[in-house]
Design a protein around this motif. Sequence first.
Motif, PDB file in Angstrom:
ATOM      1  N   GLU A 113       0.864  -1.186   0.000  1.00  0.00           N
ATOM      2  CA  GLU A 113       0.000   0.000   0.000  1.00  0.00           C
ATOM      3  C   GLU A 113       0.898   1.233   0.000  1.00  0.00           C
ATOM      4  O   GLU A 113       1.277   1.743   1.048  1.00  0.00           O
ATOM      5  N   MET A 114       1.280   1.707  -1.189  1.00  0.00           N
ATOM      6  CA  MET A 114       2.234   2.805  -1.294  1.00  0.00           C
ATOM      7  C   MET A 114       1.575   4.184  -1.313  1.00  0.00           C
ATOM      8  O   MET A 114       2.221   5.189  -1.068  1.00  0.00           O
ATOM      9  N   GLY A 115       0.286   4.264  -1.645  1.00  0.00           N
ATOM     10  CA  GLY A 115      -0.403   5.543  -1.623  1.00  0.00           C
ATOM     11  C   GLY A 115       0.172   6.532  -2.618  1.00  0.00           C
ATOM     12  O   GLY A 115       0.520   6.175  -3.743  1.00  0.00           O
ATOM     13  N   ASP A 116       0.286   7.794  -2.191  1.00  0.00           N
ATOM     14  CA  ASP A 116       0.772   8.843  -3.090  1.00  0.00           C
ATOM     15  C   ASP A 116       1.839   9.691  -2.403  1.00  0.00           C
ATOM     16  O   ASP A 116       2.154   9.499  -1.241  1.00  0.00           O
ATOM     17  N   LEU A 117       2.396  10.653  -3.162  1.00  0.00           N
ATOM     18  CA  LEU A 117       3.401  11.574  -2.632  1.00  0.00           C
ATOM     19  C   LEU A 117       2.876  13.004  -2.653  1.00  0.00           C
ATOM     20  O   LEU A 117       3.633  13.958  -2.838  1.00  0.00           O
ATOM     21  N   ASN A 118       1.566  13.138  -2.433  1.00  0.00           N
ATOM     22  CA  ASN A 118       0.959  14.473  -2.470  1.00  0.00           C
ATOM     23  C   ASN A 118       0.274  14.854  -1.167  1.00  0.00           C
ATOM     24  O   ASN A 118      -0.002  16.029  -0.930  1.00  0.00           O
ATOM     25  N   SER A 119      -0.028  13.888  -0.333  1.00  0.00           N
ATOM     26  CA  SER A 119      -0.865  14.144   0.836  1.00  0.00           C
ATOM     27  C   SER A 119      -0.062  14.531   2.066  1.00  0.00           C
ATOM     28  O   SER A 119       1.170  14.386   2.115  1.00  0.00           O
ATOM     29  N   LEU A 120      -0.769  15.029   3.076  1.00  0.00           N
ATOM     30  CA  LEU A 120      -0.221  15.336   4.396  1.00  0.00           C
ATOM     31  C   LEU A 120      -1.175  14.773   5.437  1.00  0.00           C
ATOM     32  O   LEU A 120      -2.398  14.881   5.297  1.00  0.00           O
ATOM     33  N   GLU A 121      -0.625  14.178   6.484  1.00  0.00           N
ATOM     34  CA  GLU A 121      -1.475  13.578   7.505  1.00  0.00           C
ATOM     35  C   GLU A 121      -2.165  14.662   8.338  1.00  0.00           C
ATOM     36  O   GLU A 121      -1.687  15.794   8.441  1.00  0.00           O
ATOM     37  N   PHE A 135       8.549  17.454  18.572  1.00  0.00           N
ATOM     38  CA  PHE A 135       8.833  17.662  17.154  1.00  0.00           C
ATOM     39  C   PHE A 135       7.546  18.044  16.428  1.00  0.00           C
ATOM     40  O   PHE A 135       6.488  17.472  16.689  1.00  0.00           O
ATOM     41  N   LEU A 136       7.669  19.005  15.521  1.00  0.00           N
ATOM     42  CA  LEU A 136       6.531  19.434  14.712  1.00  0.00           C
ATOM     43  C   LEU A 136       6.920  19.325  13.242  1.00  0.00           C
ATOM     44  O   LEU A 136       7.836  20.004  12.787  1.00  0.00           O
ATOM     45  N   LYS A 137       6.240  18.463  12.506  1.00  0.00           N
ATOM     46  CA  LYS A 137       6.506  18.412  11.064  1.00  0.00           C
ATOM     47  C   LYS A 137       5.603  19.425  10.395  1.00  0.00           C
ATOM     48  O   LYS A 137       4.393  19.249  10.330  1.00  0.00           O
ATOM     49  N   ILE A 138       6.216  20.485   9.889  1.00  0.00           N
ATOM     50  CA  ILE A 138       5.430  21.590   9.345  1.00  0.00           C
ATOM     51  C   ILE A 138       5.245  21.488   7.832  1.00  0.00           C
ATOM     52  O   ILE A 138       4.415  22.210   7.269  1.00  0.00           O
ATOM     53  N   GLN A 139       6.024  20.652   7.180  1.00  0.00           N
ATOM     54  CA  GLN A 139       5.870  20.502   5.733  1.00  0.00           C
ATOM     55  C   GLN A 139       6.471  19.177   5.312  1.00  0.00           C
ATOM     56  O   GLN A 139       7.126  18.498   6.093  1.00  0.00           O
ATOM     57  N   GLU A 140       6.247  18.842   4.079  1.00  0.00           N
ATOM     58  CA  GLU A 140       6.741  17.586   3.511  1.00  0.00           C
ATOM     59  C   GLU A 140       7.250  17.867   2.113  1.00  0.00           C
ATOM     60  O   GLU A 140       6.748  18.742   1.408  1.00  0.00           O
ATOM     61  N   GLY A 141       8.269  17.131   1.678  1.00  0.00           N
ATOM     62  CA  GLY A 141       8.748  17.218   0.307  1.00  0.00           C
ATOM     63  C   GLY A 141       9.712  18.359   0.048  1.00  0.00           C
ATOM     64  O   GLY A 141       9.931  19.230   0.897  1.00  0.00           O
ATOM     65  N   CYS A 142      10.275  18.355  -1.158  1.00  0.00           N
ATOM     66  CA  CYS A 142      11.296  19.355  -1.517  1.00  0.00           C
ATOM     67  C   CYS A 142      11.233  19.627  -3.018  1.00  0.00           C
ATOM     68  O   CYS A 142      11.104  18.691  -3.821  1.00  0.00           O
ATOM     69  N   ASN A 143      11.351  20.914  -3.374  1.00  0.00           N
ATOM     70  CA  ASN A 143      11.358  21.303  -4.786  1.00  0.00           C
ATOM     71  C   ASN A 143      12.774  21.435  -5.349  1.00  0.00           C
ATOM     72  O   ASN A 143      12.952  21.689  -6.543  1.00  0.00           O
ATOM     73  N   PHE A 144      13.783  21.311  -4.490  1.00  0.00           N
ATOM     74  CA  PHE A 144      15.161  21.348  -4.952  1.00  0.00           C
ATOM     75  C   PHE A 144      15.475  20.015  -5.634  1.00  0.00           C
ATOM     76  O   PHE A 144      14.861  18.996  -5.340  1.00  0.00           O
ATOM     77  N   ARG A 145      16.451  20.037  -6.501  1.00  0.00           N
ATOM     78  CA  ARG A 145      16.877  18.802  -7.150  1.00  0.00           C
ATOM     79  C   ARG A 145      18.403  18.724  -7.124  1.00  0.00           C
ATOM     80  O   ARG A 145      19.074  18.701  -8.165  1.00  0.00           O
ATOM     81  N   PRO A 152      13.665  14.009  -2.785  1.00  0.00           N
ATOM     82  CA  PRO A 152      12.452  14.513  -3.456  1.00  0.00           C
ATOM     83  C   PRO A 152      11.678  13.439  -4.206  1.00  0.00           C
ATOM     84  O   PRO A 152      10.464  13.554  -4.375  1.00  0.00           O
ATOM     85  N   PHE A 153      12.369  12.382  -4.613  1.00  0.00           N
ATOM     86  CA  PHE A 153      11.721  11.319  -5.378  1.00  0.00           C
ATOM     87  C   PHE A 153      11.023  10.300  -4.486  1.00  0.00           C
ATOM     88  O   PHE A 153      10.221   9.496  -4.967  1.00  0.00           O
ATOM     89  N   VAL A 154      11.315  10.332  -3.192  1.00  0.00           N
ATOM     90  CA  VAL A 154      10.639   9.418  -2.266  1.00  0.00           C
ATOM     91  C   VAL A 154       9.763  10.172  -1.254  1.00  0.00           C
ATOM     92  O   VAL A 154       9.020   9.538  -0.499  1.00  0.00           O
ATOM     93  N   ARG A 155       9.835  11.496  -1.260  1.00  0.00           N
ATOM     94  CA  ARG A 155       8.987  12.319  -0.381  1.00  0.00           C
ATOM     95  C   ARG A 155       8.054  13.229  -1.164  1.00  0.00           C
ATOM     96  O   ARG A 155       7.109  13.783  -0.608  1.00  0.00           O
ATOM     97  N   GLY A 156       8.343  13.449  -2.443  1.00  0.00           N
ATOM     98  CA  GLY A 156       7.483  14.305  -3.262  1.00  0.00           C
ATOM     99  C   GLY A 156       7.912  15.762  -3.236  1.00  0.00           C
ATOM    100  O   GLY A 156       8.917  16.144  -2.627  1.00  0.00           O
ATOM    101  N   ASN A 157       7.134  16.594  -3.914  1.00  0.00           N
ATOM    102  CA  ASN A 157       7.397  18.036  -3.953  1.00  0.00           C
ATOM    103  C   ASN A 157       6.967  18.705  -2.658  1.00  0.00           C
ATOM    104  O   ASN A 157       6.169  18.164  -1.886  1.00  0.00           O
ATOM    105  N   ALA A 158       7.486  19.903  -2.425  1.00  0.00           N
ATOM    106  CA  ALA A 158       7.219  20.625  -1.181  1.00  0.00           C
ATOM    107  C   ALA A 158       5.740  20.973  -1.045  1.00  0.00           C
ATOM    108  O   ALA A 158       5.115  21.452  -2.004  1.00  0.00           O
ATOM    109  N   ARG A 159       5.202  20.719   0.124  1.00  0.00           N
ATOM    110  CA  ARG A 159       3.828  21.089   0.444  1.00  0.00           C
ATOM    111  C   ARG A 159       3.748  21.381   1.941  1.00  0.00           C
ATOM    112  O   ARG A 159       4.349  20.681   2.762  1.00  0.00           O
ATOM    113  N   SER A 160       3.007  22.414   2.283  1.00  0.00           N
ATOM    114  CA  SER A 160       2.971  22.915   3.663  1.00  0.00           C
ATOM    115  C   SER A 160       1.778  22.365   4.425  1.00  0.00           C
ATOM    116  O   SER A 160       0.662  22.282   3.893  1.00  0.00           O
TER     117      SER A 160
END
Length: 415
Positions: A113-121, A135-145, A152-160
Amino acid sequence: MKRVYFKTFGCRTNIYDTQIMVQNLKDFEVVRDESDADIVVVNSCTVTNGADSGVRNYINGVNKKGVKVVLAGCGAFSKGEELFKSEKVFGLMGHSEKENINRLLQEKTRFVEMGDLNSLEKTIVSEYLGKSKAFLKIQEGCNFRCSYCIIPFVRGNARSQDEELILEQVRKLAYNGYGEFILTGTNIGSYGQDKKSSLGNLVKKISHIRGVRRIRLGSIEPIQIDESFREILGEPWLEKHLHLALQHTSEVMLKLMRRRNSVEKDLELFEELSGLGYALGTDFITGHPGETDEVWHEAYGMLEKFPLTHIHSFVYSKRDGTPSAAMKPETRGDVAKLRLREIERLIAKKNFQFRKKSSADLEVLVEEKKDGLYSGYDQFYNKISIKSNRDILKEWVHVKDYKAREEGNYADFKI
């Protein structure tokens, strides 16, 4: 009731993600010893090939005990298919499936069950077992390459994360007695870019919540220090330590690494922040392809100019699937390790000089007691050992008199 043990590899973000899974378990008992577990959930790291090897070796060890293994985290994306096909793991779950863990662990047959790389819990974490800090996770992913990085390929693009959800989480944690908050994520400096906000604005709002005593930030890119962030630099609740990711101090290497910072501007920024009394840390990679002797000598000379006090240094490790993995010329491993030791010695000296020159009173959250000494970290993120005639574990203490030793600060605390 079946018992579950969580094994967490890697970064602070993974610590948070594990807590998300723990809080969503309803029909299982969480245990602190893997020998007591019926199921082991491995929250994995895949930042280097070496990290993959560490996860694989751990799973092999658990398999020998006949315990069911479920693989989560970044390694589920990079090496999960291989481990699943070889029947090393019972199940694979992606980042977006953390909140479904109670259902997944009840599966009778092997699952992916891999789901997607766009969501936030949406789970609000209100407690960290065995931790003094939150600890507070305030965002997920990264737009840098960056050329060496797989994240970025296993966490997805940056989203707050939603701002109100973050603030509600802080309120609950503060009510439960937490006073120090560590903001984490894949690239926290990008917070708010998709929400017409910024990291600086978020941190200001967190500081207004009753019970918040200190806010510590994870790694930030130098180019992400904007005006809204500069506005909070003088605030007493912001830890007087910032970690700004340089990765290198050679323009040649920064271009090869596909970085967005430049050495000249980095040095100006570090000198500005040092002038405001900040202790400063960074990441640094030695041995990346293209790091010739000439490039290294230039980079080391530049590094000597930086007012650094802390360093998180790495020997370059090839990460399959990244542009750096195909780059030439490669740097010999023994040479890369030698360079690593050189910069670690350099920054250790700079840290000692910083502590010897400092006359500031220290605010310390005491986190541990070992061999008769208490210890914790001050506002400059320097560890201090404290001898005390009373139990001060988990307390905030104000330290005026202390000695700066090479291995760390020391205080004899009498009340």
